[in-house]
Design a protein around this motif. Structure first.
Motif, PDB file in Angstrom:
ATOM      1  N   PHE A 187     -11.184   1.770   3.992  1.00 49.84           N
ATOM      2  CA  PHE A 187      -9.261   1.248   4.059  1.00 49.84           C
ATOM      3  C   PHE A 187      -9.384   1.470   2.249  1.00 49.84           C
ATOM      4  N   ARG A 188      -8.465   1.874   2.285  1.00 46.33           N
ATOM      5  CA  ARG A 188      -7.535   2.171   0.570  1.00 46.33           C
ATOM      6  C   ARG A 188      -6.535   1.392   0.309  1.00 46.33           C
ATOM      7  N   PHE A 189      -7.095   0.649  -1.494  1.00 53.15           N
ATOM      8  CA  PHE A 189      -6.946  -0.161  -1.601  1.00 53.15           C
ATOM      9  C   PHE A 189      -5.690   0.261  -3.341  1.00 53.15           C
ATOM     10  N   ASN A 190      -4.273  -0.157  -3.369  1.00 51.34           N
ATOM     11  CA  ASN A 190      -4.146   1.190  -4.817  1.00 51.34           C
ATOM     12  C   ASN A 190      -3.443  -0.259  -5.441  1.00 51.34           C
ATOM     13  N   SER A 191      -2.883  -0.469  -6.685  1.00 54.25           N
ATOM     14  CA  SER A 191      -1.993  -0.984  -7.349  1.00 54.25           C
ATOM     15  C   SER A 191      -0.479  -0.333  -7.805  1.00 54.25           C
TER      16      SER A 191
END
Length: 281
Positions: A187-191
């Motif tokens: 699971f990738r989290f980016n802003s």
């Protein structure tokens, strides 16, 4: 030729206008099924009608849901509603506010601080939390979570908006930690860190006040504000498999604003802008 998000199921909050609406249109064009979320039912209806007009032949499933992201039960119900679609693949936690009464440390009312953080921080947390639960529930081996922060979380704001600035800094910290915690699950989290955008609200606020406009535009090396579609293109990349090795990243889309050292005089600035700025100062 299949789209970049073909067969993916996505949720976009704050989808009735601006970055959220432009991202919905792009996602649908690229083959994603999209659940549009916003707090305003009339605004969602207008946005959906616009999408149907723009994409009359689209096979993408685009639906709407009213959701107050500061209420966990509503966020949970929204995300779990995609169980019937086969589960979530992408969520763009984009909903947020910047209140008119938001000011500096001495002037910002506590209720405005709490309201801002309930939506901008807790709302993002709830979206991330229930996105992870959905991805696990459907045994997904990859998922993309994108959270809207702001350039003010990186450089601060000359115009006092303390609750907003602090809330966006929290979004960056939250996103980075989740990116590390859930990386092994796929699971990738980016802003996303947008600069001020050319919106009807901004243009109405600036009006015909040339010094006021110049005071804002002077921060952009490009000499202009950004457009919502330019932010949406960045979100599309982060959501796609092309960004499979992009995780924990603060994607700054600001035309170089945060890299510029701005003074009233400068060889790269046009004379009319300089003259207007002198009037403003």
């Amino acid at each position: 030729m299949p789209g970049r998000l073909e067969g993916k199921n996505a949720i976009i909050t704050g989808a009735a206008g601006g970055i959220g609406l432009e991202t919905t249109i792009l996602f649908a064009q690229e083959g994603a099924n999209v659940l549009m979320s916003d707090i305003s039912a009339p605004a969602l209806a207008t946005a959906l009608a616009k999408i149907k007009q723009l994409l009359p032949d689209s096979k993408a499933r685009v639906e709407t849901v009213v959701c107050d992201v500061s209420k966990e039960a509503q966020v949970q119900n929204m995300i779990e509603s995609l169980d019937s679609w086969g589960g979530l693949d992408i969520i763009f936690n984009n909903a947020g506010i910047m209140h008119a009464r938001d000011d500096d440390a001495t002037q910002t009312p506590e209720e405005i601080w709490d309201l801002t953080h309930n939506i901008n921080v807790k709302g993002v947390w709830f979206g991330c939390k229930h996105a992870v639960l959905s991805l696990r529930r459907h045994s997904k081996t990859k998922g993309s979570i994108i959270n809207t922060a702001s350039v003010v979380a990186l450089v601060g704001s000359a115009t006092p908006q303390l609750a907003y600035t602090a809330s966006k800094g929290a979004v960056l910290a939250l996103t980075r930690e989740l990116a590390i915690v859930h990386a092994r699950e796929g699971f990738r989290f980016n802003s996303l860190c947008p600069a001020p955008l050319n919106t009807p609200l901004l243009q109405d606020w600036l009006g015909d006040d040339k010094p006021k406009r110049a005071r804002r535009e002077i921060h952009f090396p490009t000499g202009r504000f950004g457009e919502a579609i330019e932010q949406a293109q960045a979100v599309l990349f982060l959501a796609s498999d092309e960004a499979s090795f992009v995780n924990g990243h603060d994607m700054v889309v600001d035309g170089g604003m945060t890299k510029a050292y701005v003074t009233p005089e400068g060889p790269s600035l046009r004379a009319p802008v300089n003259n207007a700025l002198k009037e403003a100062l």
